[in-house]
Design a protein around this motif. Sequence first.
Motif, PDB file in Angstrom:
ATOM      1  N   LEU A  48       0.823  -1.209   0.000  1.00 38.81           N
ATOM      2  CA  LEU A  48       0.000   0.000   0.000  1.00 38.81           C
ATOM      3  C   LEU A  48       0.856   1.257   0.000  1.00 38.81           C
ATOM      4  N   SER A  49       1.936   1.242   0.787  1.00 36.98           N
ATOM      5  CA  SER A  49       2.750   2.458   0.835  1.00 36.98           C
ATOM      6  C   SER A  49       3.538   2.612  -0.465  1.00 36.98           C
ATOM      7  N   ILE A  52      -0.426  -1.970 -11.981  1.00 36.19           N
ATOM      8  CA  ILE A  52       0.080  -3.262 -11.493  1.00 36.19           C
ATOM      9  C   ILE A  52      -0.021  -3.324  -9.970  1.00 36.19           C
ATOM     10  N   GLN A  53       0.392  -2.232  -9.338  1.00 35.59           N
ATOM     11  CA  GLN A  53       0.416  -2.205  -7.876  1.00 35.59           C
ATOM     12  C   GLN A  53      -1.001  -2.267  -7.297  1.00 35.59           C
ATOM     13  N   ALA A 101      -5.246  -5.373  -4.539  1.00 37.49           N
ATOM     14  CA  ALA A 101      -6.563  -6.024  -4.574  1.00 37.49           C
ATOM     15  C   ALA A 101      -6.417  -7.518  -4.286  1.00 37.49           C
ATOM     16  N   ASN A 102      -5.382  -8.129  -4.898  1.00 37.70           N
ATOM     17  CA  ASN A 102      -5.120  -9.552  -4.624  1.00 37.70           C
ATOM     18  C   ASN A 102      -4.800  -9.783  -3.156  1.00 37.70           C
ATOM     19  N   ASN A 103      -4.019  -8.860  -2.598  1.00 39.34           N
ATOM     20  CA  ASN A 103      -3.694  -8.948  -1.172  1.00 39.34           C
ATOM     21  C   ASN A 103      -4.948  -8.988  -0.324  1.00 39.34           C
ATOM     22  N   ASN A 104      -5.906  -8.131  -0.682  1.00 34.66           N
ATOM     23  CA  ASN A 104      -7.144  -8.076   0.105  1.00 34.66           C
ATOM     24  C   ASN A 104      -7.882  -9.407   0.049  1.00 34.66           C
TER      25      ASN A 104
END
Length: 229
Positions: A41-42, A111-112, A117-120
């Motif tokens: 996120l950062s 991309i980030q 979103a995948n992380n979530n």
Amino acid sequence: MIQAIDTRFDDIKREREETPRRIEKLKGDLDLLRKAMDQDLSTLEELKEGRRKVERELEEMEPKFKKSKSRLNEVKSNKEYEAVLKEIAGLKELIFQKEEMVIECMEEIEIQEKECANNNIRWEESQKEYKGREKEFSQRMRELDKEVQSLNEKMSALSEKVDQDLLRRYNSLRMYLRGQVVARVKDFVCQGCHLGIPPQQYNDLIRGDSLLNCPNCNRIIYWGGNNSQ
Ligand SMILES: [Zn+2]
């Protein structure tokens, strides 16, 4: 029978100690995932900030570029004209570079954003798994508690029936052997410590007149037959 109960007691004790460790491990994995997510996120924020910075720079260059262009009409000499042309070309090149940077930034941001979103999604799944496991573990702990209770009842019922002298011997052995107290002897070998039994004692054991202890590990031993017989 008492030995079987005690062995089960030991297994339960081990499992009761291991279960919290397994929960801790899962929790640690979750924390690591959370940290990685915050990092992503950062990184996304940094990319967005970088894009805004370049866009501001582009905005600031706009009036400069316009000014240079209008100066073309005002110049008096060829030399001056060429100098202004060169300045305009330089500005154009700079603007082109910065626009390229903005496009690169946008691609990286895309991309980030996908990664975040995948992380979530991963986070949701891991949370669900963790909660499921936690529930499973605490249920298992309750089952073990119940089993301990019923084993205790069985044990005290058995202890009343068993020869008290034998029971005392068994309990004191158990205190320092921690685990199996009764061992089978097979082919002259104690299966508790895997050391040999002297022939004289071995013969006594086969006769089975008295209760014997392994001379090496002190476990109560019984004859379990020969492989050759
Ligand atoms: Zn032994």
